[in-house]
Design a protein around this motif. Structure first.
Motif, PDB file in Angstrom:
ATOM      1  N   HIS A 202       0.828  -1.208   0.000  1.00 16.84           N
ATOM      2  CA  HIS A 202       0.000   0.000   0.000  1.00 16.84           C
ATOM      3  C   HIS A 202       0.858   1.252   0.000  1.00 16.84           C
ATOM      4  N   GLU A 203       1.975   1.179   0.704  1.00 16.80           N
ATOM      5  CA  GLU A 203       2.884   2.319   0.766  1.00 16.80           C
ATOM      6  C   GLU A 203       3.430   2.629  -0.637  1.00 16.80           C
ATOM      7  N   ILE A 204       3.843   1.562  -1.339  1.00 15.70           N
ATOM      8  CA  ILE A 204       4.368   1.751  -2.703  1.00 15.70           C
ATOM      9  C   ILE A 204       3.269   2.325  -3.600  1.00 15.70           C
ATOM     10  N   LEU A 205       2.061   1.808  -3.410  1.00 22.08           N
ATOM     11  CA  LEU A 205       0.927   2.279  -4.216  1.00 22.08           C
ATOM     12  C   LEU A 205       0.688   3.774  -4.000  1.00 22.08           C
ATOM     13  N   LEU A 206       0.771   4.192  -2.742  1.00 21.23           N
ATOM     14  CA  LEU A 206       0.530   5.616  -2.453  1.00 21.23           C
ATOM     15  C   LEU A 206       1.613   6.498  -3.064  1.00 21.23           C
ATOM     16  N   VAL A 320      -6.732  12.985 -11.410  1.00 21.81           N
ATOM     17  CA  VAL A 320      -5.770  13.761 -10.601  1.00 21.81           C
ATOM     18  C   VAL A 320      -6.339  14.007  -9.206  1.00 21.81           C
ATOM     19  N   LEU A 321      -7.615  14.401  -9.162  1.00 24.74           N
ATOM     20  CA  LEU A 321      -8.247  14.653  -7.848  1.00 24.74           C
ATOM     21  C   LEU A 321      -8.265  13.380  -7.005  1.00 24.74           C
ATOM     22  N   LEU A 322      -8.580  12.260  -7.666  1.00 19.92           N
ATOM     23  CA  LEU A 322      -8.639  10.972  -6.962  1.00 19.92           C
ATOM     24  C   LEU A 322      -7.265  10.604  -6.412  1.00 19.92           C
ATOM     25  N   HIS A 323      -6.250  10.800  -7.249  1.00 19.12           N
ATOM     26  CA  HIS A 323      -4.890  10.455  -6.825  1.00 19.12           C
ATOM     27  C   HIS A 323      -4.452  11.312  -5.644  1.00 19.12           C
ATOM     28  N   VAL A 324      -4.727  12.611  -5.739  1.00 18.96           N
ATOM     29  CA  VAL A 324      -4.300  13.525  -4.663  1.00 18.96           C
ATOM     30  C   VAL A 324      -5.046  13.180  -3.368  1.00 18.96           C
ATOM     31  N   THR A 325      -6.369  12.999  -3.485  1.00 15.03           N
ATOM     32  CA  THR A 325      -7.168  12.727  -2.286  1.00 15.03           C
ATOM     33  C   THR A 325      -6.782  11.388  -1.660  1.00 15.03           C
ATOM     34  N   LEU A 326      -6.773  10.349  -2.491  1.00 17.40           N
ATOM     35  CA  LEU A 326      -6.474   9.019  -1.951  1.00 17.40           C
ATOM     36  C   LEU A 326      -5.047   8.952  -1.424  1.00 17.40           C
ATOM     37  N   VAL A 331      -1.829   8.151   3.079  1.00 22.46           N
ATOM     38  CA  VAL A 331      -0.573   8.325   3.833  1.00 22.46           C
ATOM     39  C   VAL A 331      -0.883   8.546   5.312  1.00 22.46           C
ATOM     40  N   VAL A 332      -1.888   9.389   5.575  1.00 24.45           N
ATOM     41  CA  VAL A 332      -2.259   9.668   6.979  1.00 24.45           C
ATOM     42  C   VAL A 332      -2.750   8.388   7.657  1.00 24.45           C
ATOM     43  N   LEU A 333      -3.624   7.658   6.965  1.00 28.70           N
ATOM     44  CA  LEU A 333      -4.178   6.426   7.543  1.00 28.70           C
ATOM     45  C   LEU A 333      -3.080   5.384   7.771  1.00 28.70           C
ATOM     46  N   LEU A 334      -2.162   5.309   6.823  1.00 29.75           N
ATOM     47  CA  LEU A 334      -1.083   4.318   6.930  1.00 29.75           C
ATOM     48  C   LEU A 334      -0.169   4.630   8.115  1.00 29.75           C
ATOM     49  N   ARG A 338       0.334   2.216  11.360  1.00 33.98           N
ATOM     50  CA  ARG A 338       1.650   1.720  11.774  1.00 33.98           C
ATOM     51  C   ARG A 338       1.968   2.140  13.206  1.00 33.98           C
ATOM     52  N   ARG A 339       1.538   3.361  13.546  1.00 32.28           N
ATOM     53  CA  ARG A 339       1.789   3.820  14.917  1.00 32.28           C
ATOM     54  C   ARG A 339       1.034   2.925  15.910  1.00 32.28           C
ATOM     55  N   ARG A 340      -0.225   2.626  15.567  1.00 26.53           N
ATOM     56  CA  ARG A 340      -1.038   1.767  16.455  1.00 26.53           C
ATOM     57  C   ARG A 340      -0.463   0.357  16.535  1.00 26.53           C
ATOM     58  N   SER A 341       0.036  -0.153  15.404  1.00 26.99           N
ATOM     59  CA  SER A 341       0.615  -1.501  15.384  1.00 26.99           C
ATOM     60  C   SER A 341       1.852  -1.553  16.267  1.00 26.99           C
ATOM     61  N   ARG A 342       2.665  -0.490  16.197  1.00 28.65           N
ATOM     62  CA  ARG A 342       3.891  -0.470  17.013  1.00 28.65           C
ATOM     63  C   ARG A 342       3.553  -0.470  18.490  1.00 28.65           C
ATOM     64  N   ARG A 343       2.480   0.270  18.837  1.00 30.62           N
ATOM     65  CA  ARG A 343       2.089   0.365  20.237  1.00 30.62           C
ATOM     66  C   ARG A 343       1.579  -0.971  20.760  1.00 30.62           C
TER      67      ARG A 343
END
Lengths: 359, 203
Positions: A202-206, A320-326, A331-334, A338-343
């Motif tokens: 997902h990170e690569i996709l973003l 373009v709008l879809l790419h920018v929004t998603l 990125v924020v959700l990811l 990850r922060r929650r997983s680490r905790r």
């Protein structure tokens, strides 16, 4: 040995499942209400098989909502809309030479899809129903729609409770030990274990979503540059490939639904864009041939016309709008995931001594 | 507590973890899917122990026809043989032995034990209709298929006219329609053949 003729009342709901290549091999299912039992009729066109469930033996009825209806709605809707749009577009632009071609080639299948979609939506959400007795669990395929199933359940509940009475709280205390859960069709194999994922795909996709913006913007500024067009095509293919990979990898993982939906939205967008693009290209091609151009002459020119059309511009802006929004939301959700997983599990998230991430 | 009595058919998690275990509707705590479960008292009954029949206490007592060492409990309502509790099969308020049940079932007299039926009325109707339905595409097959189909329809309709139809009863118009169509087709073909012969003889 004269026997009283049993009277049956037909219950709502029917189903048909294809048992083979022939229409005659299709199995049909219906439920009938007898005086002291429920008759489950399964049959082909020329033969019927009966199962009787006496009201005194029925232990439980269960239904579970499924996504089949929603999936069908999405599939039919995503087929009907582009097909009808293309049919209309072809009819408007086609000259005398191609009059009616759009309606036959695209309009008829599109109308059929639309009709099926309307029927599917009118019947409501789908479900799967089971009837449990002391010795087995029977699936009731004829109760495939939630509304019908609820209506039948309401009716059966009253009748069965007249025979057996109501369940009292103290009954649950003297439950025999062999009682187990109501199995569903998927319980034959154990449910897949949820595994931890770092969502690397997902990170690569973003990242690819942001990278794809550059050739897209440059291709608009320099529309005649072939290399930029090829680069844009490559990044688009990369986004699509990465979306499919992420959609496959994310199955049975602990990645939140919000992140899991990103690859599916991108796949849906890519499919819709491809369908619209093909339809629009065909329309322009038909229009050119209708204007008297030879097909060999029209073929290379219609691509240029499509890229210059307002529909292409609209699709690009939506993309373009879809790419920018998603990309931003993803990125924020990811990061949050990850922060929650680490905790929650700091040990499992640590990198192995040899380096490299935990995939 | 019977929290594990019913579980989600999708994820396998108990549906009534924190709620009323007596049935109802809601969302699965595991996968969130909507469910509804109706539970009845039969779920909480223990399984009945199988009947074994009582042993003979004295020589003078009547014994079961099939188990001479067991005490007779009831006579068979069909053949009159004495039956012990093990051999007694209660069906629609009558007591029958296994042999009589088997014989009655073979003759199709006990509808409750029938689990399959052939729909002869539909077979007859299809035999009469299919050749006509194929005519628009395969008109050249009509002279072959139509008389054969009509004969098959007539045979099936007459041969199985007394055969029981499907268990949930329905009107028997299919047989009537099949016979009518078959007769009309046969008459039409006979008239056509007669006209052809007339034409050939006259020519």
């Amino acid at each position: 040995m004269s026997e009283q003729q049993e009277t049956y009342i037909r219950l709502p709901g029917r189903a048909q499942r294809h048992g083979g290549p022939s229409v005659l091999a299709a199995e049909r299912y219906r439920l009938w209400l007898g005086s002291d039992h429920l008759l489950h009729v399964t049959g082909t066109r020329y033969r019927e098989t009966y199962k009787r469930f006496y009201f005194r033996d029925i232990q439980a009825l269960s239904l579970r909502k499924t996504r089949t209806g929603a999936v069908w709605s999405i599939v039919l809707g995503s087929l009907a809309a582009p097909l009808l749009a293309v049919a209309l577009s072809v009819e408007i632009r086609a000259g005398e030479y191609f009059r009616g071609v759009g309606m036959v080639l695209f309009g008829a299948p599109g109308a059929l899809c639309l009709l099926l979609l309307l029927f599917n939506m009118a019947f409501g959400p789908t479900c799967i129903c089971h009837l449990r007795t002391a010795v087995h669990v029977e699936e009731l395929p004829c109760l495939g729609r939630l509304r019908t199933a609820e209506r039948v359940f309401d009716r059966l509940k009253v009748i069965i409770e007249e025979v057996q009475g109501r369940v009292q709280p103290e009954m649950t205390q003297r439950r025999p030990p062999e009682m187990v859960m109501l199995p569903g069709p998927k319980l034959a194999k154990p449910p897949p274990a949820v595994r931890h994922s770092t969502a690397r795909a997902h990170e690569i996709l973003l990242y690819l979503l942001f990278i794809d913006l550059i050739p897209t913007a440059l291709a608009r500024v320099f529309p005649d540059n072939q290399q930029l067009g090829s680069l844009q095509y490559m990044t688009f293919t990369g986004v699509l490939g990465c979306s499919i990979a992420a959609a496959v990898i994310q199955r049975s993982t602990d990645i939140p639904r919000s992140i899991k939906s990103i690859p599916w939205i991108l796949i849906g967008y890519a499919v819709a864009r491809t369908l619209i693009g093909v339809g629009q290209s065909f329309t322009i091609f038909v229009q050119m041939v209708g204007q008297g151009k030879a097909p060999f002459e029209a073929l290379p020119r219609h691509i240029e016309s499509f890229e210059a059309s307002p529909l292409f511009l609209g699709l690009t802006i939506i993309g373009v709008l879809l790419h920018v929004t998603l990309g931003s939301v993803g990125v924020v959700l990811l990061r949050d995931f990850r922060r929650r997983s680490r905790r929650s599990s700091p040990v499992s998230m640590e990198a192995p001594p040899g380096g490299g991430g935990n995939l | 507590m019977s929290a594990d009595v019913l579980a989600c058919g999708r994820c396998g998690r108990s549906l009534f973890e924190n709620t009323n275990p007596l049935g109802g509707s809601g969302r699965c705590p595991g996968c969130g899917v909507f469910f509804r479960v109706e539970v009845f008292p039969a779920l909480f009954h223990g399984r009945e122990l199988p009947r074994t029949g009582e042993a003979l206490m004295t020589e003078t007592e009547s014994s079961c026809f099939y188990h001479p060492d067991k005490r007779a409990a009831t006579p068979c309502d069909c053949c009159g043989r004495f039956l012990c509790a093990l051999c007694d099969i209660e069906l629609d308020g009558r007591h029958l032995c296994a042999g009589c049940v088997s014989a009655e079932r073979a003759k199709g007299r006990i509808e409750r034990l029938e689990n399959q039926r052939v729909l002869y009325d539909v077979i007859a109707l299809d035999a009469a209709l299919i050749p006509l339905a194929l005519t628009p595409c395969f008109w050249w097959l009509l002279p072959l298929l139509s008389p054969v189909g009509a004969c098959v329809a007539l045979y099936v309709a007459l041969r199985y006219r007394k055969a029981p139809g499907r268990i949930p009863p329905r009107r028997r118009w299919r047989t009537g329609l099949a016979v009518s169509l078959a007769v009309v087709q046969l008459i039409a073909w006979m008239a056509a053949v007669a006209a052809l012969l007339d034409f050939l003889v006259a020519g």
